[in-house]
Design an enzyme around this catalytic site. Structure first.
Site, mmCIF file in Angstrom:
data_model
loop_
_atom_site.group_PDB
_atom_site.id
_atom_site.type_symbol
_atom_site.label_atom_id
_atom_site.label_comp_id
_atom_site.label_asym_id
_atom_site.label_seq_id
_atom_site.Cartn_x
_atom_site.Cartn_y
_atom_site.Cartn_z
ATOM 1 N N GLY A 28 -35.190 -15.032 48.837
ATOM 2 C CA GLY A 28 -34.206 -14.030 49.213
ATOM 3 C C GLY A 28 -33.880 -14.150 50.694
ATOM 4 O O GLY A 28 -34.756 -14.419 51.520
ATOM 5 N N ASP B 37 -30.672 -14.951 46.333
ATOM 6 C CA ASP B 37 -30.233 -13.561 46.429
ATOM 7 C C ASP B 37 -30.323 -13.111 47.874
ATOM 8 O O ASP B 37 -30.892 -13.799 48.719
ATOM 9 C CB ASP B 37 -31.085 -12.655 45.524
ATOM 10 C CG ASP B 37 -32.559 -12.682 45.907
ATOM 11 O OD1 ASP B 37 -32.937 -11.926 46.812
ATOM 12 O OD2 ASP B 37 -33.320 -13.473 45.311
ATOM 13 N N MET C 205 -42.636 -15.408 47.648
ATOM 14 C CA MET C 205 -43.923 -14.876 47.223
ATOM 15 C C MET C 205 -45.078 -15.880 47.243
ATOM 16 O O MET C 205 -46.171 -15.553 46.775
ATOM 17 C CB MET C 205 -43.791 -14.267 45.815
ATOM 18 C CG MET C 205 -42.796 -13.130 45.734
ATOM 19 S SD MET C 205 -42.586 -12.441 44.067
ATOM 20 C CE MET C 205 -44.155 -11.646 43.799
ATOM 21 N N GLU C 206 -44.869 -17.088 47.805
ATOM 22 C CA GLU C 206 -45.926 -18.097 47.746
ATOM 23 C C GLU C 206 -46.137 -18.922 49.013
ATOM 24 O O GLU C 206 -47.245 -19.389 49.284
ATOM 25 C CB GLU C 206 -45.647 -19.092 46.592
ATOM 26 C CG GLU C 206 -45.653 -18.514 45.212
ATOM 27 C CD GLU C 206 -44.311 -17.919 44.798
ATOM 28 O OE1 GLU C 206 -44.281 -17.042 43.923
ATOM 29 O OE2 GLU C 206 -43.281 -18.346 45.381
ATOM 30 N N GLU D 15 -38.225 -24.475 38.758
ATOM 31 C CA GLU D 15 -38.353 -25.126 40.057
ATOM 32 C C GLU D 15 -38.993 -26.507 39.983
ATOM 33 O O GLU D 15 -39.020 -27.224 40.980
ATOM 34 C CB GLU D 15 -39.140 -24.213 41.006
ATOM 35 C CG GLU D 15 -38.382 -22.932 41.317
ATOM 36 C CD GLU D 15 -39.219 -21.887 42.043
ATOM 37 O OE1 GLU D 15 -38.616 -21.053 42.746
ATOM 38 O OE2 GLU D 15 -40.450 -21.894 41.894
#
Length: 230
Positions: free
Chosen positions: A78, A199, A175-176, A12
């Site tokens: 996601g 995804d 997640m962040e 990233e």
């Protein structure tokens, strides 16, 4: 104006490092900070690592140690919204933690207990507009603004996808972002999160993530670069 660019994984941030000029590497805590110039802008780029604690610690270091004036988090996520497909872009209007649950004490899921502030952290309107405008120049993908949900788990379950969408009205999950948003808010630093969908956060999420993470991360990075150029 000093812009901090954060990604959770090497994929990233590598695109930025290949495009920048004369980066100085500085070690701080668990981080390698890359200070330099990108498209005429003063930037600090770093990989925070996966998860909310890493993201929050990194954001505070970027503000205190590096003097960041604004935060841009870029990477993959996601999909929760049913219209989002792999490769589409999400620009955060706000972020919230979906795995924070003090409901036995009378708080709503996702609500930060006994905190003198919001639990849904709004992104900066100017950065939202800049990111959305830049994302719209990417051909062949949908660009959506909405709430980005964060939690310390990789979501790969259809039932959980439906629950997160219904409970929090989130459009994507990662997640962040909410940790970055929380740290930015308490420091009164503008932020935005830009995510490319890797995804569908379902039973096929792990395989899809592995296949598309590099392509999706590069797409998010390209949008940030277009923001900087303007």
């Amino acid at each position: 104006m000093k812009t901090a660019i954060i990604g959770a994984m090497e994929e990233e941030i590598s695109y930025f490092l290949a495009s920048g000029e004369s980066f100085e590497e500085v070690k701080k805590a668990h981080l390698t900070l890359y200070k330099g110039n990108l498209h005429g802008q003063d930037v600090i780029i770093t990989r925070c690592g996966v998860g909310k604690v890493n993201a929050a610690v990194t954001t505070q270091i970027l503000i205190d140690y590096c003097g960041a004036d604004r935060i841009v988090f870029t990477g993959v996520a996601g999909a929760l919204h049913k219209e989002l497909e792999v490769g589409d872009i999400v620009v955060s209007t706000a972020c919230q933690q979906h795995d924070l649950d003090a409901s036995p004490l009378g708080f709503k899921k996702g609500e930060v207990p006994m905190f003198d502030g919001p639990s849904v952290f709004p992104a900066d309107e100017t950065l939202i507009k800049s990111a959305y405008t830049a994302a719209e120049t990417v051909g062949g993908v949908q660009v959506m603004k909405g709430i980005v949900l964060s939690g310390d788990q990789f979501v790969a379950d259809r039932d959980l996808v439906n629950e997160l969408s219904d409970t929090f009205n989130g459009v994507c999950v990662e997640m962040e972002g909410a940790a970055v948003a929380h740290a930015a808010m308490v420091n009164r630093i503008p932020y935005v999160v830009i995510r490319s969908i890797s995804d569908k956060a379902n039973g096929e999420a792990a395989e899809s993530f592995t296949s598309f993470v590099n392509k999706a991360a590069k797409r998010s990075a390209a949008i940030v670069e277009r923001m900087l150029k303007k």
